[in-house]
Structures are given as structure tokens and as C-alpha cells.
Design a protein around this motif. Structure first.
Motif, PDB file in Angstrom:
ATOM      1  N   THR A   1      32.230 -38.372  -6.347  1.00 41.29           N
ATOM      2  CA  THR A   1      32.270 -39.782  -6.727  1.00 41.29           C
ATOM      3  C   THR A   1      32.080 -39.910  -8.228  1.00 41.29           C
ATOM      4  O   THR A   1      31.419 -39.089  -8.860  1.00 41.29           O
ATOM      5  CB  THR A   1      31.195 -40.596  -5.989  1.00 41.29           C
ATOM      6  OG1 THR A   1      31.405 -41.985  -6.249  1.00 41.29           O
ATOM      7  CG2 THR A   1      29.803 -40.216  -6.425  1.00 41.29           C
TER       8      THR A   1
ATOM      9  N   LEU B   1      31.433 -47.575  -7.765  1.00 47.11           N
ATOM     10  CA  LEU B   1      31.627 -46.158  -7.457  1.00 47.11           C
ATOM     11  C   LEU B   1      33.009 -45.953  -6.871  1.00 47.11           C
ATOM     12  O   LEU B   1      33.529 -46.816  -6.157  1.00 47.11           O
ATOM     13  CB  LEU B   1      30.582 -45.695  -6.434  1.00 47.11           C
ATOM     14  CG  LEU B   1      29.111 -45.849  -6.823  1.00 47.11           C
ATOM     15  CD1 LEU B   1      28.235 -45.611  -5.598  1.00 47.11           C
ATOM     16  CD2 LEU B   1      28.739 -44.887  -7.937  1.00 47.11           C
ATOM     17  N   TRP B   2      33.592 -44.807  -7.180  1.00 47.76           N
ATOM     18  CA  TRP B   2      34.844 -44.447  -6.511  1.00 47.76           C
ATOM     19  C   TRP B   2      34.680 -43.063  -5.883  1.00 47.76           C
ATOM     20  O   TRP B   2      34.466 -42.073  -6.579  1.00 47.76           O
ATOM     21  CB  TRP B   2      36.033 -44.444  -7.459  1.00 47.76           C
ATOM     22  CG  TRP B   2      37.285 -44.234  -6.656  1.00 47.76           C
ATOM     23  CD1 TRP B   2      37.929 -43.063  -6.412  1.00 47.76           C
ATOM     24  CD2 TRP B   2      37.996 -45.235  -5.928  1.00 47.76           C
ATOM     25  NE1 TRP B   2      38.998 -43.269  -5.576  1.00 47.76           N
ATOM     26  CE2 TRP B   2      39.062 -44.587  -5.266  1.00 47.76           C
ATOM     27  CE3 TRP B   2      37.827 -46.602  -5.769  1.00 47.76           C
ATOM     28  CZ2 TRP B   2      39.956 -45.289  -4.460  1.00 47.76           C
ATOM     29  CZ3 TRP B   2      38.732 -47.284  -4.952  1.00 47.76           C
ATOM     30  CH2 TRP B   2      39.779 -46.635  -4.326  1.00 47.76           C
ATOM     31  N   PRO B   3      34.775 -42.981  -4.555  1.00 48.83           N
ATOM     32  CA  PRO B   3      34.594 -41.703  -3.872  1.00 48.83           C
ATOM     33  C   PRO B   3      35.928 -41.004  -3.607  1.00 48.83           C
ATOM     34  O   PRO B   3      36.987 -41.640  -3.541  1.00 48.83           O
ATOM     35  CB  PRO B   3      33.939 -42.124  -2.553  1.00 48.83           C
ATOM     36  CG  PRO B   3      34.548 -43.479  -2.282  1.00 48.83           C
ATOM     37  CD  PRO B   3      34.841 -44.103  -3.626  1.00 48.83           C
TER      38      PRO B   3
END
Length: 922
Positions: A827, A838-840
Motif C-alpha cells: 500500500t 491509501l491505495w492497496p
């Protein structure tokens, strides 16, 4: 340069100081009064020769009045800047890359307003300079962050990364970190340089395993002091030297997400004899040190030529003076006689380049007629320091004459001595004849530079190298006149429809005795290892774009008319797409006061006077004036005047907040700016970087079923807001789908064999992510901290590596990697429009059929009917759906490129509705 022209690559110097206009603020040691560089980090990640480097400099203005801070960075000439930002008072100011012409318009508008609008770059041997400045309010801070990318090239059997650091003062938080990951395995790795000499040797720590290496240099404040630098801090370099294992002569092929890279560097081949003609300028302009250093270099070279080689020597001024009219074998007697001739070389007369080169070609022609054997390499090496002034002086005519005479039979290398030489003329002439140009700098080691270049071409192993592929498209250069020992050929391309079954690679070439063929089938293996760091995930695609743009820019030198315009347009489009700063684009930096600056990437040998700048020497640097704005730019090695940058390339990128997001941000939290800005916790020791006590949430926040209540501190929305999150599937032309949601729902990202990952939507990504291992082990990640069971870390406090039960957690500043057996969860923490999210991304080495969740099937195989139309049929999981052309920001990558994609309805890949994946608690 062509891929086999290997250059010493350098990383960069980053420093902050006051503007030269405010000289009264500079102390005798060079340190800026009341301006404190309290954090200085250089972090480079090298993944299979492709390096991404981030320089972060944090500066505090402790004065009671505003001050101007200059950010100055040196970066490798062949690197492309891909991101720049300044952060002040929580506001991020990003550099924006535009077409050169558009940026020039803004530049002239700024000049007309009396602003200091030009960012100026000096060109050194291997470095170019980037700089900008900003006014910082009293008791305030600014963070500069610059990212650049480059392909390391192999030279004389090794890759070199040189980091030069000169922060201009002793820094509280000083750190250099280099991570190297090579899938072929690291054969050796060494560190050297003045930074780690003497008492600072204990500040360097190197860890090398089979495929990974980590080099860290963290000198204390005491170690940054030395007898010569005093308060100015360190000024030196750190050199990382390494090579990889090469078990297969056919080379190493890596494939990822529809792109491939082929590294070809065969070993254990017989040396090919060479026929070389040295063509040496002895005109009057070579007087003094130039001619002396040329003699010194030739005397050394003529000691080392192997006996199986043949050589010739021509000197020229307004006359052409061959040592012999034919090539001779490199016997000891002939080499001794040649050295006697070299000692007699004297500078005189004017410069007839045309006649000298044609005589060199004729010498090789005569040798070819009398020695018709195959399996030898014939090359010409021209050394000159100026324009032609005798005989044919029209540059285009000389180029045409030489190209016609050589007729692709021989290779021409052009070495330009000093800065008076017309480098573009030499570069074009070399490229037209399958060689490269190299500048020789008029410094004390010029003889060493000449010998070093000769060593690169001294040992040919293959001739007429042709790399052929099936099932691919958009290839970079695939034909090379020679392959030299210690170098490496690199070819990239796209795999058609991401289908490896039809992908084959074949290399045909000639050795000393015969034609050889290297064949290999291609398998996509080791990808789970390659995807363990953020740069790996699309590094092959970015490497392809990097190499393609470089080679397209070279081709523009050789093309004319419509072909030139078409190639230039292709290079421009690709550079803009991948946010590369190149000679076709410029980066516009907007400052807090609305002032704009334009940064141009420099061109080798560019003259400031030709760009409308007034120059005057000032100490060790150059004062550059334009309108009412004046800036100080340090000159490059040798004391030559600085030259304005030529155009760079940037996409507008969403802002990334730097105040509290990376590893050194803890220094921001407690940095003492005086009583007016002292944090509420008061004076005292700096907080520990270890685990902090977990806040008391109470037992009720850990339900027995493994889910965790959503954080109570998140704001409650009275009116549900509509949000859209766009997911990308892997691939070079990937499908994508949208999730349109209302409010801040919580979804299951992945459920698989006792592992559950849930996340709450916010903005373009997610606000909180929870990872559950069975019923009693939990991790929570949000935009401020990370909890591992009962241990709580802020993003800045998270160590590089933490073991939590069977889970391995790695922190990389604003990135987090969690390894759970065959699952790798990654992430990135972003800031956009003032909000953090957040970017997972999830990768599974062995995905099973029972995997569910929004991201559980992202690695599903798919087929596109066509890729050129505005719509196409997409076959995925047995269903055929219609997909239309769209684009998406790829948040899986830290550089956030905007990529083309095929938009389709999510139901076919998720095999259900959104409500099926919605849960009430994290």
C-alpha cells in the motif's frame, strides 16, 4: 547514447542555501544563518539495472523574518526527472511538465512581469543541475522532493552508482540508502568513496544476499565534521559497484504485465581481432595540455594493443599526415615505432576533418582488400577539439562524405576534446556510422578519460548482432554493430496480447570463427519475487518507455522533414505519458506567491549566450541574470560557464504530502522552531522510533470474529457523498472497472485461506485497511499510523523491517509491504486535494479458485478482441463483455502515471454485486 556505449552514471547532490542576493546571511563557513537543513535523505532503489532515486531535503527557517531557500540538485545526464514537489504549511506545489513551446510561453510571460523565471542547469561530465528557490516565512519549514529514473549501463564488467553528497552544513538527520535487487543474482558488490573514508567507515552498513543488497550510510553529527569542512559538513561521494551472475549465454529475459526486457551479455567467447585507425587532431587549437594529454594516452594505449590486432595512426591539421599508409600488426617492434611517432606530434595549422576521416576510411579499405578474412572488427577513432577550418568546412557535406565512404562497413567513434568542439556535429556523424560520440573534458585526467574509452572498445566479442523476437511489438533497437566484453545489450518491447506462448527470442551474431545463434523460449517465472517492491511492479514498462524515448531522440538527429517531425512527436507523446523530463519538454514550477519557473533539460555543449542570458563570472560559480531576477548557479567541474537547461517533461501529478509521511518525518514533529511554534508536548528528548503504547480502545474494539470497528475519530458525513474508485487489472493495455459508492462503505478486499483484508473507501482510495490472520492476529493501517497487534507505529516510526508472528512487514517511507506466505500486500499513502488516502495492491504467487474480494481476482487472465478501436470485446472468466477506451491514474505505482485502459462493468470480474462484498466492520 546507443545501448553499448557505457557511461559512468552518477547519482546526485542535493543542498539548500539562501539566495545569492542575500549574501549577508551567509557565514564564513558557507552555512546559511538561521536556515537549518535538518533532514537530508537520498534513497535509490535499483531493480534489474533500472534505478529510481528520491532526494528529500527539509529546511527550517529559524529567523524572525522570511528567507529565500535554494534547492540545488545534481543528477545524471542520462536520467529523466519524473517528479518534483515543494511542501509548505501543508500545501504541496508540484512541478508540471508541458511541451517545450507551451512552457516557453509561460517563461516569457514571467520575464515580462519582472520575475526570476529561468531555472538554469550547468552541464558537467556526468551530471546536470536542477535548482529552484522559494521564500520561506519566519519560523516555517519547507520540504523539497525530487525523483528521477535511469537505466544503469554496464561498463568494463560492472555497474556503478555514484552518489555525491554536499548538504552545505552538518545535518541532524543525514541518510543515504541504496537498495539493489537483481533477479540474476548479485555476483559481487563493493562500496568505496571519500564519504566512507577514515572515521566515517563505521557509518556505512552493507548487507548482500543472493539477489538483494542494502547499503546504508548514516553519519552522526560528529562524523560529519572534518578538519577541512568544519561547519560546511560533508562533501564527497559514495560509489556502489556491482555485477550480476551470467549463467546463460543467451541472456536473461524478464516479463511483467505485458512488457519484456532482454539483457544480453554473453561470456566465454573468443576475442575478435580488431583493425583500428586513430585519427588525431594536431591543429593549433590543441596547443598545450590537450596535445600533451593526447600523447600520454596514446603512449599508454600503444603498450596494450594485442598482437593479433592491426592498427594505423593519422595526425592532421590543414594536412593529413599518416604514420604509415597502411595498417600494421601490433607487434612489439611496430608498437615501439608508433610510440616514437607519437612523441613527435606537435600542434600547428588549421583543421581538415574531412580529408583526415576519408584517409582513415581508405586505409581500412586497402587493408580489407589485402586481408579479406572475416571475423575482424574495423573501427575508426577520431579525436578533435574544434570545427573544421580547412578543406571542406560545410558540416553537412562532411557528414555525407563520411557516411558514403564508410558505407556501414566500419564503426566511427568521435571524441570531442573540451567545450569548443561542435559536439552535435560529432554525435550525428558517429550515430550515422553505428558509433557513439564522447566528450573528453579538459581536466588533469583527460589522458585517463581517453584510455578509459579505448578500454571499452578494446575487446570485441561479437559482430553484426541481430536480436529477433516473435509475438512482440514496439521493440527498442535490435541491431548492434559490435558487442564488447564487459558491456551489455538491452532490448525492450511489448508482448502481443500478453501471450507468452508465442513469444520467442533469438540472437544471431558472428564470432571470430563462425556465425552463432542463441535461442530461448520465454517463461513468466519469478514474478512473485519481482513484484515485492513498488518499482518492480511496472519497472519493465517504464524501462521500455525510458529506452524508447532515448533512442527516438537520437533518431531525430539523423532524420529530416516529415520523418523527423513524426519521430519527434512520438518521443514527445511518450515522454509526456510517463512524466519524463526530456529535451522536448519543460517543467513549470509554480511557487506559493504565484511565480512560475521553467526548467529546461540541458543539451551537451549548450551555450548560455545563445539562450538570451547575460553571464558574468562570480567566484566558483556563475551569476546569471535575466530581467530583474538573478540566481547563483555553481559551475561544473573544470570551471566552465553554466548553461540553461533544455526542456523537461512532467505530467501534473496529484500532490503528495511530505510533512508527516516518510521515514524522517518524526524530525518534523518535534523540530524546535522557537517558543512560538514549540509543540505542545514541550521540551524534552526526541520521541522513540520504537513501538509506542497502543491507545486504549478497549476490548470491545476487537470482536471475536476478527473484524475491527471502524475508527471512531473518522468524521461522520450527514449527507452521504458519492465516490468512485477505479481499479486496473495488470497488463500493458489493461482493463479497468469502477466502483461507484455512496458514503464511506467498508468492503472485503480479499478472503483466502484464513487471511482477510478489509478496507474503508475514502476519496480516490481508502482511509483504513485491516488485515486479519485467523481469529487473534490483526493489523490495522490508516493514514496516520500502523498497528501490529498491540504495537502502534506512526508512518515515520515504522522500522525498515518488522516480524509480526509469521508476517513480514517492510516500511519504505510512504509505502508499506506485508508478506503473508504466498500473498504480498502493498500500500502507498497519498495526499490529493488536501486529503490523505491509501491505495492497496495485492499479488498472489499461487492464486486459488476460492479467492474472493474486490481485489481477489485482479490477476485473472483476460483477452481483448482488438486494441485500436474505441470499443472492444473483453473475454474474462468465461464471459464476453464490451469495454470502451478510458484512462486511469495507476496508484499502484508511486509515480502515479496516467495509463490507457479498457473500461468495463465490474460484475464480470467480481462475479457478483458490490453488496456481496460489503461488511459493517473492519
Amino acid at each position: 547514447m546507443l545501448p553499448h556505449a557505457l557511461l559512468l552514471l552518477c547519482l546526485l547532490l542535493a543542498s539548500a542555501s539562501t539566495s545569492p542576493v542575500r549574501r549577508d546571511t551567509v557565514t564564513s563557513t558557507g552555512k546559511v544563518k538561521d536556515l537549518d537543513i535538518y533532514s537530508f535523505h537520498i534513497k535509490s532503489t535499483v531493480s534489474s539495472r533500472y534505478a529510481m532515486t528520491v532526494i528529500t531535503s527539509r529546511v527550517a527557517n529559524r529567523a524572525n523574518e522570511s528567507r529565500e531557500v535554494l534547492f540545488h540538485v545534481e543528477l545524471p545526464k542520462n536520467a529523466f526527472i519524473s517528479k518534483f514537489s515543494m511542501t509548505m504549511d501543508g500545501q504541496v506545489y508540484n512541478g508540471v511538465v508541458k511541451k517545450k513551446e507551451e512552457a516557453q510561453t509561460q517563461y516569457h510571460q514571467a520575464v515580462s512581469r519582472g520575475q526570476s523565471a529561468g531555472l538554469v542547469s550547468a552541464v558537467g561530465r556526468t551530471l546536470e543541475q536542477f535548482q529552484t528557490s522559494v521564500t520561506v516565512a519566519a519560523h516555517s519549514k519547507v520540504t523539497f522532493e525530487l525523483t528521477y529514473e535511469e537505466l544503469l549501463k554496464r561498463r568494463l564488467g560492472q555497474y556503478q552508482l555514484l552518489i555525491k553528497a554536499r548538504p552545505t552544513q552538518i545535518v541532524k538527520d543525514f541518510k543515504i540508502e541504496v537498495r539493489v535487487n537483481e533477479q540474476q543474482g548479485i555476483r559481487f558488490l563493493q562500496t568505496q568513496g571519500s564519504l566512507i573514508a577514515d572515521e566515517r567507515a563505521s557509518a556505512i552498513n552493507s548487507t548482500v544476499s543472493e539477489k538483494e543488497a542494502l547499503v546504508q550510510f548514516s553519519p552522526s553529527k560528529e562524523q560529519q565534521q572534518c578538519s577541512s569542512c568544519m561547519e560546511a559538513g560533508l562533501n564527497g561521494d559514495l560509489i556502489i559497484i556491482y555485477d550480476v551472475n551470467r549463467a546463460q549465454s543467451k541472456g536473461d529475459i524478464q516479463v511483467s504485465q505485458g512488457y519484456f526486457v532482454h539483457y544480453f551479455a554473453p561470456t566465454d567467447l573468443p576475442r575478435i581481432p580488431k583493425n583500428v585507425v586513430f585519427i588525431i587532431d594536431q591543429s593549433g587549437s590543441m596547443h598545450g595540455q590537450k596535445i600533451e594529454q593526447t600523447r600520454e594516452a596514446l603512449l599508454t594505449i600503444f603498450k596494450e594493443i594485442p598482437e593479433e590486432d592491426h592498427f594505423g595512426l593519422i595526425t592532421f591539421d590543414h594536412q593529413v599526415i599518416p604514420w604509415k599508409d597502411h595498417l600494421l600488426p601490433a607487434t612489439s617492434d611496430n608498437l615501439l615505432a608508433a610510440r616514437d611517432f607519437v612523441r613527435s606530434i606537435r600542434d600547428r595549422g588549421s583543421t581538415d576533418i574531412n580529408s583526415a576521416l576519408l584517409e582513415g576510411v581508405q586505409m581500412l579499405n586497402r587493408f580489407r582488400e589485402s586481408h579479406p578474412q572475416k571475423g575482424t572488427a574495423s573501427i575508426l577513432i577520431l579525436l578533435t577539439d574544434g570545427d573544421p577550418t580547412s578543406g571542406v568546412i560545410d558540416l553537412r557535406k562532411i557528414q555525407a562524405n563520411v557516411k558514403e565512404a564508410i558505407g556501414r562497413k566500419y564503426t566511427l567513434y568521435c571524441l570531442g576534446f573540451g567545450f569548443d568542439v561542435n559536439y552535435e556535429f560529432l554525435e550525428k556523424m558517429a550515430l550515422e556510422n553505428e558509433g557513439v560520440a564522447r566528450r573528453i573534458y579538459s581536466d588533469s585526467d583527460a589522458a585517463l578519460q581517453l584510455r578509459g574509452f579505448y578500454e571499452e572498445v578494446a575487446t570485441p566479442l561479437l559482430l553484426d548482432v541481430q536480436l529477433n523476437y516473435t509475438g512482440v511489438s514496439n521493440l527498442t533497437q535490435t541491431r548492434f554493430a559490435q558487442y564488447y566484453n564487459g558491456s551489455e545489450i538491452v532490448v525492450c518491447g511489448q508482448v502481443t496480447d500478453n501471450n507468452l506462448e508465442g513469444f520467442t527470442a533469438e540472437v544471431k551474431a558472428n564470432t571470430k570463427r563462425e556465425e552463432v545463434v542463441f535461442r530461448t523460449a520465454v517463461e513468466e517465472k519469478g514474478m512473485s519475487e519481482m513484484l515485492t517492491l513498488y518499482i518492480f511492479e511496472m519497472y519493465i514498462q517504464r524501462l521500455w518507455a525510458y529506452l524508447t524515448v532515448q533512442q527516438q531522440l537520437e533518431k531525430t538527429l539523423l532524420l529530416t522533414g516529415d520523418e523527423h517531425a513524426r519521430m519527434k512527436e512520438q518521443a514527445l507523446a511518450l515522454a509526456l505519458k510517463y512524466s519524463f523530463v526530456t529535451p522536448l519538454t519543460s517543467m513549470v514550477v509554480t511557487k506559493p506567491a504565484g511565480e512560475e519557473q521553467v526548467s529546461h533539460k540541458p543539451k551537451e555543449g549548450e551555450d548560455p549566450a545563445n539562450k538570451g542570458f547575460q553571464t558574468m563570472r562570480h567566484g566558483s560559480g556563475v551569476m546569471l541574470g535575466h530581467g530583474s531576477g538573478v540566481m547563483l548557479v555553481h559551475g561544473y567541474p573544470g570551471g566552465y560557464p553554466a548553461s540553461p537547461m533544455r526542456p523537461p517533461v512532467f505530467h501534473q501529478l496529484p500532490g503528495i504530502g511530505l510533512d508527516h509521511l516518510d521515514q524522517d518525518s518524526a524530525y518534523d514533529m518535534d523540530y524546535d522552531m522557537g517558543p512560538a511554534t514549540r509543540p505542545s508536548h514541550g521540551p524534552g528528548p526526541r520521541p522513540s522510533h520504537g513501538p509506542a503504547p497502543r491507545p486504549t480502545h478497549g476490548p470491545a474494539t476487537r470482536p471475536s470474529h476478527g473484524h475491527v470497528d471502524a475508527p471512531t475519530h473518522m468524521p461522520t458525513q450527514v449527507v452521504p457523498k458519492h465516490q468512485s474508485v477505479r481499479f486496473l487489472l495488470p497488463g500493458s493495455n489493461p482493463p479497468c472497472y469502477d466502483l461507484n459508492v455512496e458514503g464511506d462503505p467498508i468492503f472485503v478486499l480479499l478472503e483466502d485461506a484464513g487471511v482477510s483484508i478489509t478496507a474503508q473507501v475514502k476519496g480516490a482510495g481508502f482511509s483504513t485497511i485491516a488485515i486479519h490472520l485467523g481469529q487473534d492476529r490483526h493489523m490495522m493501517v490508516n493514514t496516520t499510523d500502523i498497528s501490529l497487534g498491540t504495537d502502534l507505529y506512526s508512518w515515520s516510526q515504522l522500522p525498515d523491517s518488522v516480524q509480526y508472528h509469521s508476517v513480514l512487514v517492510h516500511g519504505y517511507g510512504r509505502e508499506l509491504k506485508v508478506t503473508l506466505g504466498g500473498i504480498i500486500f502493498h500500500t502507498v499513502l497519498y495526499q490529493q486535494d488536501g486529503d490523505h488516502f491509501l491505495w492497496p495492491d495485492i499479488n498472489q504467487s499461487l492464486p486459488g479458485s476460492n479467492v474472493t474480494g474486490l481485489m481477489g481476482r485482479l490477476h485473472t487472465q483476460y483477452n481483448l478482441t482488438q486494441t485500436a478501436a474505441p470499443s472492444t470485446d473483453l473475454t474474462i472468466l468465461g464471459q464476453v463483455v464490451t469495454a470502451s477506451r478510458a484512462s486511469a491514474v495507476d496508484y499502484r505505482l508511486f509515480s502515479m502515471p496516467t495509463v490507457d485502459c479498457w473500461l468495463f462493468q465490474y460484475q464480470s470480474v467480481l462475479q457478483g454485486e458490490l453488496s456481496d462484498f460489503k461488511v459493517h466492520k473492519l
